[in-house]
Structure formats: C-alpha cells, structure tokens
Write an enzyme that holds these catalytic residues in place. Structure first.
Site, PDB file in Angstrom:
ATOM      1  N   LYS A 153       0.834  -1.204   0.000  1.00 24.56           N
ATOM      2  CA  LYS A 153       0.000   0.000   0.000  1.00 24.56           C
ATOM      3  C   LYS A 153       0.875   1.262   0.000  1.00 24.56           C
ATOM      4  CE  LYS A 153      -4.203  -0.176   1.672  1.00 24.56           C
ATOM      5  NZ  LYS A 153      -5.102  -0.545   0.559  1.00 24.56           N
TER       6      LYS A 153
HETATM    7  N1  PMP Z   1      -6.156  -4.804  -3.692  1.00 27.26           N
HETATM    8  C1  PMP Z   1      -5.924  -3.489  -3.552  1.00 27.26           C
HETATM    9  C2  PMP Z   1      -5.244  -2.759  -4.659  1.00 27.26           C
HETATM   10  C3  PMP Z   1      -6.334  -2.813  -2.386  1.00 27.26           C
HETATM   11  O1  PMP Z   1      -6.103  -1.498  -2.242  1.00 27.26           O
HETATM   12  C4  PMP Z   1      -7.019  -3.529  -1.372  1.00 27.26           C
HETATM   13  C5  PMP Z   1      -7.514  -2.815  -0.137  1.00 27.26           C
HETATM   14  N2  PMP Z   1      -6.535  -2.756   0.844  1.00 27.26           N
HETATM   15  C6  PMP Z   1      -7.210  -4.917  -1.557  1.00 27.26           C
HETATM   16  C7  PMP Z   1      -6.776  -5.517  -2.729  1.00 27.26           C
HETATM   17  C8  PMP Z   1      -7.819  -5.743  -0.470  1.00 27.26           C
HETATM   18  O2  PMP Z   1      -6.882  -5.864   0.589  1.00 27.26           O
HETATM   19  P1  PMP Z   1      -7.352  -6.019   2.097  1.00 27.26           P
HETATM   20  O3  PMP Z   1      -8.269  -7.176   2.140  1.00 27.26           O
HETATM   21  O4  PMP Z   1      -6.086  -6.276   2.840  1.00 27.26           O
HETATM   22  O5  PMP Z   1      -8.026  -4.760   2.497  1.00 27.26           O
END
Ligand code: PMP
Length: 291
Positions: A153
C-alpha cells in the site's frame, strides 16, 4: 466524514490543526505508505480486525521507502483514535509520509510524519452494494507490475487504481477489473477477486495483486483454492465476488456485458465473514483486537 481528533507524530490533535505542508515530498511524489483497517462495534465493545497483519504489511511498505516507523506506537494509535472519537464501526487510516526537507528523490535526508485517522464507517462502493452486487468492467489499463512497484500500500501506486476506477465509473460501472497482458485476472482497483464454479470457491492469485488480508481471511474460512485464473475462465464463473477491508465480501452482479446476479455461495460467504468480523463466530476471535 472524518472524526475530529487525529493521532499525529505521537499525540492526539484536532484534525483542523493537522494540515500537511504544501511542500511535503509525499504530496508531490506519493512517497508514503498507508493502511485501511476496519473496526466493528461488537457486544464486547469496539474491536479492530486483524490489526497485527495490517501493521505488518504497513511495515513492509515503509521498509521499501527506507522509512523509520514505530509500528507498535501506530498500532496502539489505532485504538487511541477510536476511543478519542468514540467510534465503534469505523475505518482506520494509518499513513506515514515523507515531509519537508527537499523535493529531491533521496529520502535519507527527509523526515517522515506519521498519522492515524479514523472515520465513521460507510462502504466505498455504495451502501446498497451488498444486496444488489456491483458492476465490474474489464479495464483497458494494466495493474502496476510488482517488478516495478511492490504490491503493497504505497501511496503513489494508487494513481494506477484511480485511473482504472475512473474509466469504469465513466462507462457506467461501479468498479474496474485489472487483467494482465497474458489474459490473467489481477484484481480490482481496491479488492481481490474470487470466483465460484460448480460450488467450488477459487481465490484469484496474481503476483501483481495486493496480498489482501480479507482474501486470506476468506480463504481460511472457506478453504478456497488459490490459483491463477484467466479472464476467459472468470467470464464463465457461476458467481464472482470482490473482497477487501472496505467492501468486505461483495458480489459482482455484472461483468462487462454479462449479468450474473449475486449468487447463493457469495451470500453465504458474505454472511459468514460478517459474523466473523463482528465477533459472532468462534473462528474470528483471535483476529479481533480490543480497542
Ligand atoms: N487490492 C488493492 C489494490 C487494495 O487497495 C485492497 C484494499 N486494501 C485490496 C486488494 C484488499 O486488501 P485487504 O483485504 O487487505 O483490504
């Protein structure tokens, strides 16, 4: 809507007093890292879902930028901002970014700033999406390859998500689906992808997709197989659903020209996930941290 108190560099301050510098390096180049975390109002009080895993991913992103972060302090701050703003069902946003000290690309000379904000919860794809599902459109854009920017992220990398989602929205769809040059499904702009075929649940696997914490949770709860999936295979799925911290488990009612509706397996998985995050299912207790 943001709550009125934010944690900034170790202290709780009024949101209005926490404006960043217009010369912050992070503002210009996206040199920062963030997380998106959910808290839930449970019968035992507010609980934060998989906080340790979110902060571990945050630490990985910070390391790529050479940024020093006190992960324990930021994890504790997640609970502090919930308490300070009297929040239960909320979205928590830790963010560390390079601030002033220069607009060059050598981060070693810059200082990092650290913030944790919390806001009352609302779903980013719209409130009625759980019931009716979302419409998904295959993007003409490619996901940033993880050989160019790690699939973490990191702030600047989200421009890729923004332009893909914008294209989908302008075409009248809710969300974008990234597919790679070889025809393999990557992920949504902020969600991982699952499909159901003949009752079997599959978690789409791709090196360029964020290693999602919801994906991991849903895999553990359903025993879903994780493997690469082509766009052609996805197009033939009985059901498709998106998972992510903010969308939780949301059905895809339409993929490009094809109507699927929200299927029974998707509804079952969504209900199970909901029970787990709200502490109403044994499987989730170890994943919920007290605020
Ligand atoms: N892919 C992306 C590009 C994201 O930004 C997110 C949100 N964090 C997800 C997948 C899902 O990840 P998570 O389940 O850890 O929130």
């Amino acid at each position: 809507m943001t709550a009125s108190t934010v944690w900034l560099d170790g202290t709780l301050v009024d949101t209005a007093a926490a404006a960043p510098s217009h010369l912050a390096n992070g503002l210009h180049y996206g040199t920062g890292v963030f997380e998106g975390i959910r808290s839930y109002a449970t019968t035992d009080g507010p609980r934060i879902f998989r906080l340790a895993e979110h902060m571990a991913r945050f630490a990985k992103g910070a390391a790529h930028l050479g940024m020093d972060v006190d992960i324990d302090a930021m994890a504790a701050a997640c609970a502090e901002v919930l308490r300070a703003n009297d929040l239960g069902d909320a979205y928590i946003r830790p963010l560390s970014w390079f601030d002033g000290g220069g607009l060059g690309l050598d981060m070693r000379v810059l200082t990092a700033r650290h913030m944790v904000a919390a806001m009352p919860w609302s779903t980013h794809l719209g409130d009625d999406t759980k019931a009716r599902g979302v419409t998904l459109r295959t993007s003409s854009w490619r996901r940033t390859p993880s050989t160019s920017v790690p699939a973490l992220k990191l702030c600047g990398n989200y421009v890729n998500s923004v332009i893909a989602r914008r294209e989908a929205l302008l075409a009248g769809y809710d969300e974008a689906l990234f597919v790679d040059d070889r025809g393999f499904v990557v992920e949504g702009s902020a969600e991982n992808v699952f499909m159901v075929r003949n009752g079997r649940v599959t978690a789409v696997q791709h090196a360029d997709a964020l290693p999602g914490i919801t994906r991991d949770t849903v895999r553990e709860l359903t025993g879903a197989t994780s493997r690469p999936v082509t766009a052609a295979e996805l197009a033939e799925a009985d059901e498709i659903f998106l998972v992510g911290t903010s969308v939780e488990v949301t059905g895809v009612a339409r993929l490009d020209e094809r109507d699927l509706g929200v299927g029974p397996v998707t509804r079952e998985v969504a209900a199970l996930y909901d029970a787990v995050v709200r502490g109403q299912h044994d499987a989730g207790h170890a994943w919920l941290a007290a605020a």
